[in-house]
Design a protein around this motif. Sequence first.
Motif, PDB file in Angstrom:
ATOM      1  N   SER A 680       0.804  -1.225   0.000  1.00 27.40           N
ATOM      2  CA  SER A 680       0.000   0.000   0.000  1.00 27.40           C
ATOM      3  C   SER A 680       0.835   1.271   0.000  1.00 27.40           C
ATOM      4  N   TRP A 681       0.304   2.259  -0.709  1.00 27.32           N
ATOM      5  CA  TRP A 681       0.828   3.614  -0.728  1.00 27.32           C
ATOM      6  C   TRP A 681      -0.301   4.519  -0.241  1.00 27.32           C
ATOM      7  N   VAL A 682       0.022   5.500   0.555  1.00 31.57           N
ATOM      8  CA  VAL A 682      -0.987   6.396   1.103  1.00 31.57           C
ATOM      9  C   VAL A 682      -0.807   7.789   0.504  1.00 31.57           C
ATOM     10  N   MET A 683      -1.903   8.366   0.064  1.00 33.00           N
ATOM     11  CA  MET A 683      -1.869   9.658  -0.611  1.00 33.00           C
ATOM     12  C   MET A 683      -1.912  10.804   0.388  1.00 33.00           C
ATOM     13  N   GLY A 684      -1.070  11.781   0.165  1.00 36.40           N
ATOM     14  CA  GLY A 684      -1.067  12.983   0.986  1.00 36.40           C
ATOM     15  C   GLY A 684      -1.821  14.112   0.312  1.00 36.40           C
ATOM     16  N   PRO A 685      -2.053  15.208   1.010  1.00 39.26           N
ATOM     17  CA  PRO A 685      -2.807  16.338   0.454  1.00 39.26           C
ATOM     18  C   PRO A 685      -2.168  16.955  -0.787  1.00 39.26           C
ATOM     19  N   ASP A 686      -0.848  16.758  -0.959  1.00 40.64           N
ATOM     20  CA  ASP A 686      -0.174  17.347  -2.122  1.00 40.64           C
ATOM     21  C   ASP A 686      -0.219  16.444  -3.349  1.00 40.64           C
ATOM     22  N   GLY A 687      -0.898  15.308  -3.250  1.00 39.67           N
ATOM     23  CA  GLY A 687      -0.970  14.384  -4.363  1.00 39.67           C
ATOM     24  C   GLY A 687       0.132  13.348  -4.372  1.00 39.67           C
ATOM     25  N   GLY A 688       1.126  13.484  -3.481  1.00 40.60           N
ATOM     26  CA  GLY A 688       2.201  12.504  -3.384  1.00 40.60           C
ATOM     27  C   GLY A 688       1.766  11.277  -2.600  1.00 40.60           C
ATOM     28  N   PHE A 689       2.499  10.193  -2.772  1.00 41.35           N
ATOM     29  CA  PHE A 689       2.185   8.932  -2.093  1.00 41.35           C
ATOM     30  C   PHE A 689       3.387   8.483  -1.266  1.00 41.35           C
ATOM     31  N   ALA A 690       3.102   7.940  -0.080  1.00 43.73           N
ATOM     32  CA  ALA A 690       4.149   7.397   0.785  1.00 43.73           C
ATOM     33  C   ALA A 690       3.803   5.964   1.136  1.00 43.73           C
ATOM     34  N   ARG A 691       4.811   5.150   1.324  1.00 47.08           N
ATOM     35  CA  ARG A 691       4.566   3.769   1.765  1.00 47.08           C
ATOM     36  C   ARG A 691       5.284   3.530   3.089  1.00 47.08           C
ATOM     37  N   ALA A 692       4.820   2.530   3.801  1.00 53.12           N
ATOM     38  CA  ALA A 692       5.417   2.209   5.093  1.00 53.12           C
ATOM     39  C   ALA A 692       6.831   1.673   4.917  1.00 53.12           C
ATOM     40  N   ASP A 693       7.663   1.888   5.919  1.00 49.20           N
ATOM     41  CA  ASP A 693       8.983   1.272   5.965  1.00 49.20           C
ATOM     42  C   ASP A 693       8.781  -0.160   6.450  1.00 49.20           C
ATOM     43  N   LEU A 694       8.696  -1.100   5.506  1.00 44.50           N
ATOM     44  CA  LEU A 694       8.342  -2.471   5.854  1.00 44.50           C
ATOM     45  C   LEU A 694       9.417  -3.149   6.698  1.00 44.50           C
ATOM     46  N   SER A 695      10.638  -2.620   6.668  1.00 41.19           N
ATOM     47  CA  SER A 695      11.709  -3.228   7.464  1.00 41.19           C
ATOM     48  C   SER A 695      11.448  -3.091   8.959  1.00 41.19           C
ATOM     49  N   THR A 696      10.571  -2.168   9.326  1.00 45.95           N
ATOM     50  CA  THR A 696      10.263  -1.952  10.749  1.00 45.95           C
ATOM     51  C   THR A 696       9.072  -2.783  11.209  1.00 45.95           C
ATOM     52  N   LEU A 697       8.439  -3.544  10.280  1.00 43.57           N
ATOM     53  CA  LEU A 697       7.227  -4.296  10.603  1.00 43.57           C
ATOM     54  C   LEU A 697       7.519  -5.788  10.558  1.00 43.57           C
ATOM     55  N   ASP A 698       7.028  -6.517  11.566  1.00 43.26           N
ATOM     56  CA  ASP A 698       7.287  -7.956  11.632  1.00 43.26           C
ATOM     57  C   ASP A 698       6.532  -8.716  10.549  1.00 43.26           C
ATOM     58  N   HIS A 699       5.228  -8.489  10.462  1.00 44.00           N
ATOM     59  CA  HIS A 699       4.402  -9.226   9.509  1.00 44.00           C
ATOM     60  C   HIS A 699       3.432  -8.277   8.813  1.00 44.00           C
ATOM     61  N   PRO A 700       3.936  -7.437   7.894  1.00 41.20           N
ATOM     62  CA  PRO A 700       3.027  -6.516   7.214  1.00 41.20           C
ATOM     63  C   PRO A 700       1.981  -7.283   6.409  1.00 41.20           C
ATOM     64  N   PHE A 701       0.712  -6.949   6.619  1.00 41.54           N
ATOM     65  CA  PHE A 701      -0.374  -7.684   5.984  1.00 41.54           C
ATOM     66  C   PHE A 701      -0.381  -7.429   4.482  1.00 41.54           C
ATOM     67  N   ASN A 702      -0.482  -8.522   3.717  1.00 44.03           N
ATOM     68  CA  ASN A 702      -0.488  -8.495   2.260  1.00 44.03           C
ATOM     69  C   ASN A 702      -1.819  -9.075   1.791  1.00 44.03           C
ATOM     70  N   CYS A 703      -2.701  -8.226   1.244  1.00 44.57           N
ATOM     71  CA  CYS A 703      -4.031  -8.716   0.899  1.00 44.57           C
ATOM     72  C   CYS A 703      -3.990  -9.723  -0.246  1.00 44.57           C
ATOM     73  N   HIS A 704      -3.049  -9.604  -1.177  1.00 47.90           N
ATOM     74  CA  HIS A 704      -2.967 -10.582  -2.259  1.00 47.90           C
ATOM     75  C   HIS A 704      -2.613 -11.960  -1.710  1.00 47.90           C
ATOM     76  N   ARG A 705      -1.667 -12.001  -0.787  1.00 48.96           N
ATOM     77  CA  ARG A 705      -1.313 -13.286  -0.178  1.00 48.96           C
ATOM     78  C   ARG A 705      -2.496 -13.847   0.610  1.00 48.96           C
ATOM     79  N   PHE A 706      -3.198 -12.965   1.319  1.00 44.53           N
ATOM     80  CA  PHE A 706      -4.358 -13.397   2.087  1.00 44.53           C
ATOM     81  C   PHE A 706      -5.398 -14.063   1.192  1.00 44.53           C
ATOM     82  N   PHE A 707      -5.700 -13.433   0.062  1.00 40.54           N
ATOM     83  CA  PHE A 707      -6.723 -13.989  -0.826  1.00 40.54           C
ATOM     84  C   PHE A 707      -6.250 -15.285  -1.468  1.00 40.54           C
ATOM     85  N   MET A 708      -4.948 -15.417  -1.725  1.00 37.01           N
ATOM     86  CA  MET A 708      -4.446 -16.668  -2.290  1.00 37.01           C
ATOM     87  C   MET A 708      -4.552 -17.815  -1.294  1.00 37.01           C
TER      88      MET A 708
END
Length: 738
Positions: A680-708
């Motif tokens: 996921s990328w999250v949109m800011g008020p300026d139209g830019g997108f940011a994503r989480a630093d996944l290296s700091t997360l143990d098990h970032p949820f992945n919806c594609h993997r979940f559905f598979m």
Amino acid sequence: MTKADAPKTPLSDFLHSGFPPATKLSEEAIAGPKRFFNRELSWLGFNWRVLEEAENPRVPLLERLRFLSISATNLDEFYTVRVAGLRELVREDVTTPAADGLLPAEQLKLINQNARALMARQQSTFNSLMGLMREKGITIARRSDLTDEDKAHLDHVFLTQVFPVLSPLAIDPAHPFPFIPNTGFSLALQLERASDGQKLKALLPIPHQINRFVRLPAPEGQARFLTLEDLLLEHLTSLFPGYIEKGNCAFRILRDSDLEVEDEAEDLVREFETALKRRKRGEVVRMKITAGAPGVLMQMIKRELRVTDDEIVEVEGMIGMADLRELVLKDRHDLLWPNFSPRVPERVQDHEGDMFAAIRQKDMLLHHPYETFDMVVRFLHQAARDPNVVAIKQTLYRTSHDSPIVKALCEAAEDGKSVTALVELKARFDEAANIRQSRRLERAGAHVTYGFINYKTHAKISTVVRREGDELVTYTHYGTGNYHHITARIYTDLSFFTCDAALGRDATKVFNYLSGYAEPQGLENLAISPLNQKSTLIKRIMREAEMAREGKPAEIWAKMNSLVEPDVIDALYKASQDGVKISLVVRGICGLRPGIKGLSENIRVKSIVGRFLEHSRIVCFGNGHGLPSKKAKVFMSSADWMGRNLNRRVETLVEIKNATVKAQIVNQIMAANLADVAQSWVMGPDGGFARADLSTLDHPFNCHRFFMENPSLSGRGSAGASDVPKLAHSPEERTDLD
């Protein structure tokens, strides 16, 4: 937008339990065009996100190469359609601003800056990937690397597979510069005759029919390639005997590829065949050329193709990166996504593959590609062979070359069934394929119609009328995606099957509208563009705002590919100001600015870019009960929230009333999309997108993997639904998952 430009808003601020702190804008900006973000720049932002996946170390190496190829293909299409259109507006002195207030010339300037940065980043990404691929035994060799064994192999390849289709062209007064088609790739050559030093300029068009990369001999477990242009340079003496090469460059062009069709075309098929020929001769909108090309060749190409300096991109590296898809080697399983086999729904298996029996039991929703698109094909093949089926009606927007859907329709027509096919000739870049399919259907005896001249038919509907006892029962399929069995392996879409009489009547009225122009009256569970889908959406949004003003829970969840329709955006802004919590999953273009105080502080927007291409369109309204809720109003659609889809296309918005299907859409599909962090990328008020630093997360949820990994609610019971991470739901709502 580059990585450095991306806003650094923490992704945790955007979880469903809370919205990010609002950004202030002036009252003038809130009321004026700056409340919208530019469509073209938003699209470029999406392609930056695609390119970022090519740089993502969590993605298998050859899949990263595929993402790079996709980003290049996307950019080519953007130039041949969107940029070409803006250039035409500038040429005609049209000064009508876009929704965000930018004039066509201003948009072109910003696009040029952004796209050039994007192309430079593509080159650096390509260089990085080539280094990683070498470590895995996959290399693109240079001519200086070739061994005697390589050269002997290439001699054979050249003579047997390449030489017969080449057309080397001298350029002089007796041999004018040839026409080069859209995406045409050529070598320009500066030659000198060995016998007397006579100069010669020549062109060597590189045929599309030959692979761009030629495989070389290599030890087991390795793969070596040479580019086709290097193969040609290696064999110039065979193409121009007696001449010595003094200089060369490669170049590739993009042409204006938008179609114009006469409004009063009497024979639409012939008109489109003529228009397709015109497309091939469209003006050049961009040319990539080897950096440092000999001046005499550069001047010749510029003059003959009538390109200006701002339309030329000099490339130090790879030209035509779309061709990199050829290097995604199917035998290198270690560098690809793990194999995934779509599921056959349990209920269909319970009925031994009988689609009609499975649908009679209960409405059924399939979530592609996790559940196989073969069920849609089976639905039509079964209909074609069933003696009790009397009629089939089908829309066709995009289909594959060997479409099993078209094959089933032809089989049904040849068997004497009444078959009506609505073929959309205006499906961009599939016009020629659709003309071929329409002729094939006509030969089989089907009734082929082409809908409206002014509107594209983008709705995805299929009906099968079956005699059961003394009654005729209509089985209906509504989809969010195309009837295309190849793209259905990678596009996430919904297929809704029902034998509900009201939904069947609605579908029949739409087909009558398409074939006879009679506007449907009394639709029961369906809204359609261009008649009432937009007004229905705005009415539902305003109803949610009314709930908020009354102090009731008010919430909207929606998922789509693009959001730019100004009236719909303004309705969402108004609902946000009234207190409605709005969560949007917008894969591509988004003209709405979220998180602006006094305008959109209750709106969050995210984009999911991952293994599969998000394509389904869904909208859920809390209806006074928040989300998720069994009392929510839930819709699936073929339409994005764009002007063209809501005002100039025939599209469907289907209300889902079956409790199990509603639960699957709200509690599973939408909940998982909102919970996704890994892609996921999250949109800011300026139209830019940011994503989480996944290296700091143990098990970032992945919806594609979940559905598979989890069966859907369309099978038996609620398996998998309760496994969606709870961060998608507020505490008071979680009981609805049980």
